[in-house]
Design a protein around this motif. Sequence first.
Motif, PDB file in Angstrom:
ATOM      1  N   MET A  24       0.849  -1.194   0.000  1.00  0.00           N
ATOM      2  CA  MET A  24       0.000   0.000   0.000  1.00  0.00           C
ATOM      3  C   MET A  24       0.883   1.240   0.000  1.00  0.00           C
ATOM      4  N   ARG A  25       0.700   2.093  -0.987  1.00  0.00           N
ATOM      5  CA  ARG A  25       1.524   3.282  -1.115  1.00  0.00           C
ATOM      6  C   ARG A  25       0.633   4.472  -1.388  1.00  0.00           C
ATOM      7  N   SER A  26       0.854   5.572  -0.705  1.00  0.00           N
ATOM      8  CA  SER A  26      -0.024   6.727  -0.840  1.00  0.00           C
ATOM      9  C   SER A  26       0.693   7.899  -1.478  1.00  0.00           C
ATOM     10  N   THR A  27       0.030   8.528  -2.450  1.00  0.00           N
ATOM     11  CA  THR A  27       0.528   9.763  -3.033  1.00  0.00           C
ATOM     12  C   THR A  27      -0.542  10.835  -2.905  1.00  0.00           C
ATOM     13  N   MET A  28      -1.278  10.790  -1.816  1.00  0.00           N
ATOM     14  CA  MET A  28      -2.441  11.661  -1.665  1.00  0.00           C
ATOM     15  C   MET A  28      -2.049  13.126  -1.520  1.00  0.00           C
ATOM     16  N   ASP A  29      -2.899  13.966  -2.078  1.00  0.00           N
ATOM     17  CA  ASP A  29      -2.763  15.414  -2.005  1.00  0.00           C
ATOM     18  C   ASP A  29      -3.679  15.915  -0.898  1.00  0.00           C
ATOM     19  N   ASP A  30      -3.144  16.761  -0.020  1.00  0.00           N
ATOM     20  CA  ASP A  30      -3.934  17.269   1.102  1.00  0.00           C
ATOM     21  C   ASP A  30      -4.676  18.564   0.772  1.00  0.00           C
ATOM     22  N   SER A  31      -4.795  18.901  -0.525  1.00  0.00           N
ATOM     23  CA  SER A  31      -5.417  20.171  -0.901  1.00  0.00           C
ATOM     24  C   SER A  31      -6.937  20.149  -0.764  1.00  0.00           C
ATOM     25  N   GLY A  32      -7.524  18.991  -0.547  1.00  0.00           N
ATOM     26  CA  GLY A  32      -8.981  18.894  -0.430  1.00  0.00           C
ATOM     27  C   GLY A  32      -9.499  17.782  -1.310  1.00  0.00           C
ATOM     28  N   PRO A  33     -10.792  17.432  -1.182  1.00  0.00           N
ATOM     29  CA  PRO A  33     -11.344  16.311  -1.949  1.00  0.00           C
ATOM     30  C   PRO A  33     -11.342  16.569  -3.455  1.00  0.00           C
ATOM     31  N   LEU A  34     -10.991  15.545  -4.205  1.00  0.00           N
ATOM     32  CA  LEU A  34     -11.175  15.561  -5.659  1.00  0.00           C
ATOM     33  C   LEU A  34     -12.616  15.202  -5.983  1.00  0.00           C
ATOM     34  N   LEU A  35     -13.151  14.259  -5.192  1.00  0.00           N
ATOM     35  CA  LEU A  35     -14.501  13.757  -5.413  1.00  0.00           C
ATOM     36  C   LEU A  35     -15.240  13.696  -4.084  1.00  0.00           C
ATOM     37  N   THR A  36     -16.471  14.182  -4.082  1.00  0.00           N
ATOM     38  CA  THR A  36     -17.357  14.023  -2.933  1.00  0.00           C
ATOM     39  C   THR A  36     -18.681  13.470  -3.428  1.00  0.00           C
ATOM     40  N   MET A  37     -19.063  12.319  -2.879  1.00  0.00           N
ATOM     41  CA  MET A  37     -20.367  11.738  -3.186  1.00  0.00           C
ATOM     42  C   MET A  37     -21.231  11.861  -1.940  1.00  0.00           C
ATOM     43  N   ASP A  38     -22.418  12.431  -2.100  1.00  0.00           N
ATOM     44  CA  ASP A  38     -23.286  12.672  -0.950  1.00  0.00           C
ATOM     45  C   ASP A  38     -24.682  12.099  -1.203  1.00  0.00           C
ATOM     46  N   ASP A  39     -25.087  11.167  -0.339  1.00  0.00           N
ATOM     47  CA  ASP A  39     -26.471  10.672  -0.286  1.00  0.00           C
ATOM     48  C   ASP A  39     -26.935  10.050  -1.601  1.00  0.00           C
ATOM     49  N   LEU A  40     -26.123   9.167  -2.167  1.00  0.00           N
ATOM     50  CA  LEU A  40     -26.523   8.486  -3.402  1.00  0.00           C
ATOM     51  C   LEU A  40     -27.534   7.388  -3.079  1.00  0.00           C
ATOM     52  N   THR A  41     -28.729   7.527  -3.643  1.00  0.00           N
ATOM     53  CA  THR A  41     -29.801   6.547  -3.462  1.00  0.00           C
ATOM     54  C   THR A  41     -30.350   6.186  -4.840  1.00  0.00           C
ATOM     55  N   LEU A  86       0.697  -2.169 -12.109  1.00  0.00           N
ATOM     56  CA  LEU A  86       0.496  -1.137 -13.130  1.00  0.00           C
ATOM     57  C   LEU A  86      -0.376  -0.006 -12.595  1.00  0.00           C
ATOM     58  N   PHE A  87      -1.439  -0.335 -11.865  1.00  0.00           N
ATOM     59  CA  PHE A  87      -2.297   0.700 -11.299  1.00  0.00           C
ATOM     60  C   PHE A  87      -1.509   1.595 -10.340  1.00  0.00           C
ATOM     61  N   THR A  88      -0.663   0.986  -9.528  1.00  0.00           N
ATOM     62  CA  THR A  88       0.159   1.763  -8.599  1.00  0.00           C
ATOM     63  C   THR A  88       1.075   2.706  -9.369  1.00  0.00           C
ATOM     64  N   HIS A  89       1.674   2.207 -10.464  1.00  0.00           N
ATOM     65  CA  HIS A  89       2.568   3.032 -11.284  1.00  0.00           C
ATOM     66  C   HIS A  89       1.812   4.188 -11.933  1.00  0.00           C
ATOM     67  N   LEU A  90       0.646   3.889 -12.505  1.00  0.00           N
ATOM     68  CA  LEU A  90      -0.140   4.935 -13.168  1.00  0.00           C
ATOM     69  C   LEU A  90      -0.629   5.978 -12.167  1.00  0.00           C
ATOM     70  N   ARG A  91      -0.969   5.526 -10.992  1.00  0.00           N
ATOM     71  CA  ARG A  91      -1.414   6.446  -9.953  1.00  0.00           C
ATOM     72  C   ARG A  91      -0.298   7.436  -9.609  1.00  0.00           C
ATOM     73  N   ASP A  92       0.921   6.927  -9.521  1.00  0.00           N
ATOM     74  CA  ASP A  92       2.061   7.806  -9.259  1.00  0.00           C
ATOM     75  C   ASP A  92       2.345   8.710 -10.456  1.00  0.00           C
ATOM     76  N   GLU A  93       2.243   8.128 -11.651  1.00  0.00           N
ATOM     77  CA  GLU A  93       2.571   8.853 -12.881  1.00  0.00           C
ATOM     78  C   GLU A  93       1.569   9.973 -13.162  1.00  0.00           C
ATOM     79  N   LEU A  94       0.274   9.688 -12.979  1.00  0.00           N
ATOM     80  CA  LEU A  94      -0.775  10.642 -13.321  1.00  0.00           C
ATOM     81  C   LEU A  94      -1.247  11.476 -12.133  1.00  0.00           C
ATOM     82  N   GLY A  95      -0.983  11.009 -10.919  1.00  0.00           N
ATOM     83  CA  GLY A  95      -1.506  11.683  -9.733  1.00  0.00           C
ATOM     84  C   GLY A  95      -3.019  11.587  -9.648  1.00  0.00           C
ATOM     85  N   ALA A  96      -3.585  10.550 -10.284  1.00  0.00           N
ATOM     86  CA  ALA A  96      -5.042  10.412 -10.348  1.00  0.00           C
ATOM     87  C   ALA A  96      -5.576   9.716  -9.109  1.00  0.00           C
TER      88      ALA A  96
END
Length: 347
Positions: free
Chosen positions: A1-18, A208-218
């Motif tokens: 498990m490796r984290s490249t998280m940005d602390d600038s705030g949420p990229l995505l917020t999902m609220d009350d999906l029904t 590959l997902f870990t690499h792309l996550r680091d590469e794209l910052g997605a």
Amino acid sequence: MRSTMDDSGPLLTMDDLTVNLQVAGAQHTVLEHVSFELRPGEARGLVGESGSGKSLTLRAMLGLLPPNATVVSGLMEFDGQAFDLSQRSKSARRQLERVRGAGISMIFQEPSVALNPVIPVGEQIVDAVMRRDRMRRAEARDYAIHLMRLVGIHDAEHTVDAYAFELSGGLKQRVMIAAAVAGRPKLILCDEPTTALDVTVQQQILSLFTHLRDELGAGVLYVTHDLAVVAQLCDSVTVLYSGNVMEASSDLRAVFEKPAHPYTEALLRSTPDVDRIGRRLYSIPGSAPALGDRPPGCPFAPRCEYREDDCEHERVPDTSPIDGREVHCLHPVRQDASSVRLAKESR
């Protein structure tokens, strides 16, 4: 498990999906008040048994639900844009279409279904690139080859002209991933993309997902029933059962070490572990409720070893914060009891 998280705030917020599903003339709730956040560079696992609502959550986010499904409520904020997923107007659909594939991309479970069988796989990436970036065809082809190399296709110059039926399952999935990242998305939705692959190829795709996550910052929202995959790839987790959030936390390790919801603990107990050879594998009793047969109280109550009388009929609390995590349970698992139970089963 490796984290490249940005602390600038949420990229995505999902609220009350029904979400409701119409079957045989009756409306059934298949997702209920699902909420979560995802930061840039974060990978969150959506975990649960089949039928828990994981894939429906991803499809609702992109407006790809089947015709008999209706979003009753759901406010999504992505990259500063607000989306009311319950709106059915043309303008609301176009708003989602503008981010679909570019800002948000999706990788499906079965690439053989998602890839067009009569068009070379490279052309499917080229067409996507030309639509999004307005490149000339020759330039887009070169970029498609670059993307195919990026996802580990070593013979990209030849594979670009191949058809899907000529490729192995692992190669087809890599092509799907290349197409998904062609628009340099900020969020990648993964709908159990390694389920149909053998263990070796699965490991390659997760790396590959870990690499792309680091590469794209997605950010990555990863749907799976495999807790081992979540442990390897994700930083955070949301546990779903029968369309409801059972437990969620931004600290994956804390949940895995000391689960607070009985369902989370049951999932962990039923996960095979090569370090515990000889241990009898736990099986969660019973099965998830069918549509139209959900109990009035906690949906997990009929299968829960910790249930009390009130679990059968009282409404589950909207949230019960425990150690910084979200737990929807009338009687959460005591941390000391859970640790003792899991330790005994590891012997």
